[in-house]
Write a protein that holds these residues in place. Sequence first.
Motif, PDB file in Angstrom:
ATOM      1  N   ASP A 633       5.604  -1.340 -57.370  1.00 33.39           N
ATOM      2  CA  ASP A 633       5.317  -2.830 -58.032  1.00 33.39           C
ATOM      3  C   ASP A 633       5.634  -2.834 -59.302  1.00 33.39           C
ATOM      4  OD1 ASP A 633       4.083  -3.323 -55.701  1.00 33.39           O
ATOM      5  OD2 ASP A 633       1.934  -2.766 -56.102  1.00 33.39           O
ATOM      6  N   THR A 634       5.899  -2.017 -60.066  1.00 32.12           N
ATOM      7  CA  THR A 634       6.191  -2.260 -61.635  1.00 32.12           C
ATOM      8  C   THR A 634       8.058  -2.242 -61.524  1.00 32.12           C
ATOM      9  OG1 THR A 634       6.075   0.333 -61.988  1.00 32.12           O
ATOM     10  CG2 THR A 634       4.319  -1.526 -62.498  1.00 32.12           C
ATOM     11  N   GLY A 635       8.401  -2.316 -60.249  1.00 33.88           N
ATOM     12  CA  GLY A 635       9.921  -2.229 -60.148  1.00 33.88           C
ATOM     13  C   GLY A 635      10.911  -1.137 -59.874  1.00 33.88           C
ATOM     14  N   ARG A 636      10.239  -0.100 -60.003  1.00 35.09           N
ATOM     15  CA  ARG A 636      11.036   1.281 -59.573  1.00 35.09           C
ATOM     16  C   ARG A 636      11.538   1.173 -58.134  1.00 35.09           C
ATOM     17  NH1 ARG A 636       8.749   4.994 -63.069  1.00 35.09           N
ATOM     18  NH2 ARG A 636       8.075   3.616 -64.899  1.00 35.09           N
ATOM     19  N   ARG A 637      12.735   1.791 -58.205  1.00 35.51           N
ATOM     20  CA  ARG A 637      13.455   1.961 -56.785  1.00 35.51           C
ATOM     21  C   ARG A 637      13.004   3.275 -55.991  1.00 35.51           C
ATOM     22  NH1 ARG A 637      17.929  -0.720 -55.423  1.00 35.51           N
ATOM     23  NH2 ARG A 637      19.045  -2.121 -57.417  1.00 35.51           N
TER      24      ARG A 637
END
Length: 754
Positions: A633-637
């Motif tokens: 949810d914080t943009g990590r792949r």
Amino acid sequence: MSEEHTAEEAVAAEEHFTAPPSGTYRLQLRGTPEGRFGFAEAAALAPYLAALGVSHVYLSPISQAAPGSAHGYDVVDHTRLSEELGGPEAFGAMAARFRAHGLRLLVDVVPNHMAFPERRDLSPALADVLARGPESAHAAWFDVDWDAGGGRLVPPGEGEPNFRRFFDISGLIGLRQEDPEVFERTHGLPRELIEEGLVDGLRVDHPDGLADPRGYLRRLAEVAPEGWIVVEKITEGEERLPPDWPCAGTTGYDSLGMVGGLFVDPDGEKPLTDLYASLTGGPDTFAGVARGGRLHAARHGLKPEVDRLVRVLRRVAGTDRPGLERALVELLVEMPVYRAYVVPGEDAPQRAVDVLEEAANRARLHLPRELHGDLETLVDLALGRGEVSDAEFIVRFQQTTAPLAAKGVEDTAFYRWNRMAALNEVGGDPGRFSVGQADFHSHCIRLARDWPLTMTTLSTHDTKREEDVRAWLAVLAELPGEWAEAVDRWWNWWGPGASPMEPDLEYLFWQTLVGAWPLTPDRLTEYLTKAMREAKTSTSWIDQDAAYEEAVLAYARRVLADPDLVTDMTSFVRRLAPYARVNTLGQKLVQLAMPGVPDVYQGCELTGLALVDPDNRRPVDYGRRREKLLRLDTGRRPKEVDDEKLLVTSRTLRLRRSRPGWFGPGSRHEPVAARGPAADHVVAFARGEAVVVATRLPVGLERRGGWAGTTLDVGSVGWRDVLTGATLWGPELEAADLFAHLPVALLVPRAIDR
């Protein structure tokens, strides 16, 4: 999206409280001191489950169960919330916390039976019946054969049970829900919780054990007039849920088999069948094994129930027709479904007539011609037609066929014929090797039309193996040659005759290792013990062969202790890994997006590699899941398949929750066509404005050379994949672009926000 809801989201959540579920999450509660997971522990998950995207939390039984219960189905008091789980105060606090996070509650109700524990732990009603027999004011509560017991209720361990049990479990005594007093006393608690707004829906455990399932559900609908009610009903083959049942549908075993079969290569059927027959000497079809399992159940574990039905038959037809009794057993054994749903005093529906006539046609093959007339008499009795009609026989016949199917097939034959263990699943048919796309889409179209709020699932507390074990094993159908070489190598690792296992058990053993690798010795030996005893060939729960069991378990420990064999096994499993990933993600997306209400079994938002209970009821590491979801949810792949499965699960559930018009009642399931050389490796369908796309049969796709020249016709608008954020443009999408990052895609029109 953070785990905590904003104020605006809480207001929006209030608006959907009366709406049907968009997605559920099953929690297994347990009050045992060594592994407590009660109401307070469930409440702590509220922020995480809300962030995951579900609308409803789905709880295992909450009533007071027998001391030490690990599952809650052995209820001793239907009127009280379980003290071991936290009692009324903790339940209320849990419900309030869920509500604050936009979540509602579904609970599991157990109408068919209650526990018959040690005398000191008996419910007051059961204790009174045990003391006073048929003179007890509670005598009508329980399904007791007073004649067989000599006028008394025979407790477990003190003689043959002659009360109706839950299957063959003598510690569970059947309740008579057809009695209005019994229904009211055992359903007062759910009625109260529903009226207080704490519970929004019910899952009904084993309605096929009741005297009148339809009548029961009609009364239950009065308890929860606006509630979502689903039934734990197993349908067989072309069988359908009776259309006059007032419920939303089943708990999803029918869809489990359809989704799983979609990812099994039909070309693997012959080589795997030949391999199974050559290694084990077993038959190449399942039908005879299923019949043997049913016969075993009728003659052993369920003999008290069959004997009780025979006594009813003698009362109705007289004692001078012994051929009737033989014909009765054959008719019971050959029933193609759990029960026929005949109601005394009503004309039998055509579906019931068809079922009984099919069973009779099968039974004739095993009876001499002179008994065919007796068979016709029995069919007439079971259907309530002809000169003699007996309500007790009609009901008791159906209450016998249901447990016979469950114990004879799923809990016996499924452990005796392991051509492809992934297919030996609750509600499934091991004889049906795979499911074609046309059949899958037909199933979904029918659900959208007839049962749009039925539950769908891939794993439950009762499945023989969790969903991703089956996803790994499905790869074997695409690599039958490599699998044959590997299993032959392991089978003879220490030379011919080194294994003490029966051949079918050994073949199951190697499949289990591959599907659930790596396995600890404790988990493996626990599973093998259950598998051996359920098969009932060399040992059983009742008649254990300790020497055989120990030899098998010692062999299993020897396998896990051999470093060279472990290295070889690990190498083979790694060979399967990229293809198993495709199956894992594909079947999860399909299940979550297809018609119905998807359920996620606890922990299965990550890879679920547990085996049959109690393995699949172990504690779940929610800290790990919270951390992974926060990273996504914080943009990590995504870094691994667990991350990818969590991504698929959360994004699909969130989309369903935010777009009920696309996925809920009234929405359609529309197949989407792929074109090109690899078109058969794409399964795609539209739900509202969303398009769901998954890869299937990945080994064959690789052999074909990939996606080159394969396209998907999705219209002329721009699209965004909610799983990866990628933008794609129509009217035709290149499959190679669509699957550039993941083997699945969930497309929405580009103009629509997340």
